[in-house]
Design an enzyme around this catalytic site. Structure first.
Site, PDB file in Angstrom:
ATOM      1  N   ASN A  96       0.823  -1.215   0.000  1.00 53.42           N
ATOM      2  CA  ASN A  96       0.000   0.000   0.000  1.00 53.42           C
ATOM      3  C   ASN A  96       0.855   1.263   0.000  1.00 53.42           C
ATOM      4  O   ASN A  96       0.752   2.117   0.876  1.00 53.42           O
ATOM      5  CB  ASN A  96      -0.944   0.002   1.203  1.00 53.42           C
ATOM      6  N   ASP A 306      -0.377  -6.032  12.366  1.00 53.53           N
ATOM      7  CA  ASP A 306      -1.031  -5.240  11.311  1.00 53.53           C
ATOM      8  C   ASP A 306      -0.638  -3.770  11.435  1.00 53.53           C
ATOM      9  O   ASP A 306      -1.481  -2.875  11.458  1.00 53.53           O
ATOM     10  CB  ASP A 306      -2.547  -5.408  11.377  1.00 53.53           C
ATOM     11  N   GLY A 325      -6.461   2.313  10.821  1.00 57.28           N
ATOM     12  CA  GLY A 325      -5.150   1.740  11.089  1.00 57.28           C
ATOM     13  C   GLY A 325      -4.576   2.107  12.435  1.00 57.28           C
ATOM     14  O   GLY A 325      -4.837   3.182  12.982  1.00 57.28           O
TER      15      GLY A 325
END
Length: 417
Positions: A96, A306, A325
């Site tokens: 990303n 993550d 996030g």
């Protein structure tokens, strides 16, 4: 450079020195001696750390930085330093970035930026060109350049035929396909778990069905095509049940869960703190219980922090407008160590190597020195002082942690906090 780790307790069930406290001599990246007491020579640097424990190097399967394109969030150089001081010797880096990692050249760029680093960086290539979900990217070329898997980060493959073709094609070179579990038409414009809390808070919800429907579809496709499929960051009880059933059928399916989904529920959203805005959204306590059971019975293969740095301009805003996030490298060990006993914690931090086919080194004489260094005892609270990342968007601020990381020995280098 040569090192002598003094009085280190080994946590490695495959090692003949498991649970023993020993000295470990490392020379030019290789463990040359392990013994109760080793006398240091003039060419070795002695390392004395309080209650030192060592294990095989930890691996995280879902880490984001920012470079190229979003360097204000995190650079590769600084991100790898954070990774090392958090105890990880290897990471899989998400695609990303801007531009997206979807060519052999972009994979080569990332590998080049991490060259000669203590941490080994393994790029994940995008499954589709620009992660737009329309055309398959150059999967084989990216694998040849060093990509270890293929997936569009936090973007689901809406076209089932595209995933079918990817699973068929990747079998030609034993490629691992990642499929993010969300049916976007069901999720709609939701941003939190669709449950009692979303109604009370007046926030649009993402039902568990959005995740479960996508997983069910993907498992049907996998059963039809064969191949290897990894579903990252599952979050619901039904997802665990679906994957358990698929494994019982003998499908090559693996999955991970984010550490924050093992601790935090949607109850935390009452504060409207955007640090808790994550994808998949935080679910309920019953989901957490099912996820923990999935870890204990082996349905869930690994955990991931993550790690997703988001700059303050995109995080410290109204909840509706904040990006998804949380960072998690720095807190990963401390949080897991509050949930599991130490050997289970280490297992969860290393099991991903098998799924992603990352080199796995047993702690033994003449073995490669790929070691995580830590102290498993000591209760404290995770605060901003613990955050090493450029971005500070942690969902674990003011949460209890147990133990601490010291750093790593890897690739012939030692990195300590």
């Amino acid at each position: 450079m040569n090192f002598l780790l003094k009085a280190a307790k080994v946590i490695d069930p495959k090692s003949p020195f498991h649970r023993k406290t020993v000295d470990i001599q490392v020379e030019n990246g290789t463990i040359t001696d392990i013994n109760t007491t080793i006398k240091a020579n003039k060419n070795s640097k002695e390392i004395h750390l309080d209650n030192l424990h060592v294990s095989q190097g930890w691996f995280d399967s879902s880490v984001s930085f920012g470079e190229p394109g979003y360097e204000e969030r995190e650079t590769i150089e600084h991100g790898l330093e954070v990774t090392a001081k958090s105890g990880f010797t290897s990471i899989a880096l998400n695609p990303n970035t801007f531009p997206v990692t979807d060519t052999n050249a972009s994979v080569g760029f990332l590998k080049g930026k991490a060259l000669d680093n203590a941490v080994t960086l393994h790029p994940i290539g995008a499954l589709t060109t620009k992660s737009e979900g329309i055309d398959l990217a150059e999967l084989y070329d990216m694998q040849q350049a060093g990509a270890i898997a293929f997936g569009d980060y936090k973007k689901s493959i809406q076209n089932p035929n595209l995933l079918k073709i990817a699973l068929l094609y990747a079998q030609n070179f034993n490629g691992l396909v990642l499929s993010y579990p969300q049916e976007d038409h069901i999720a709609g414009k939701g941003m939190v778990n669709e449950e009692e809390q979303s109604t009370l808070l007046g926030l649009k919800g993402i039902p568990a069905l959005a995740e479960e429907l996508q997983i069910a579809r993907d498992l049907f496709l996998l059963e039809y095509t064969g191949g290897k499929l990894h579903i990252p960051t599952i979050s619901t009880a039904k997802s665990v049940a679906l994957i358990r059933e698929a494994k019982n059928k003998g499908l090559q399916i693996s999955c991970s869960v984010s550490i924050h989904h093992l601790l935090l529920t949607d109850e935390t959203l009452k504060s409207f703190d955007s640090n808790y805005k994550v994808l998949p959204p935080l679910r309920t306590q019953s989901d957490i219980n099912a996820l923990l059971q999935g870890i204990h019975d082996g349905t869930i293969d690994m955990v991931t922090c993550d790690h997703q740095p988001i700059d303050i301009e995109h995080k410290n805003v109204e909840f509706d407008n904040a990006k998804y996030g949380t960072i998690g490298l720095e807190s990963a060990f401390g949080i897991l160590n509050t949930l599991f006993e130490i050997e289970k914690t280490v297992s969860l931090l290393t099991k991903g190597r098998l799924i992603f086919e990352i080199e796995n080194n047993t702690i033994d004489i003449q073995g490669k020195a790929d070691l995580s260094l830590f102290n498993p005892v000591g209760d404290s609270t995770f605060t901003e002082e613990h955050i090493l990342s450029s971005s500070k968007n942690s969902a674990f601020l003011e949460k209890p942690i147990k133990g601490k990381t010291y750093g790593i020995v890897s690739n012939g280098k030692i990195i300590l906090k």
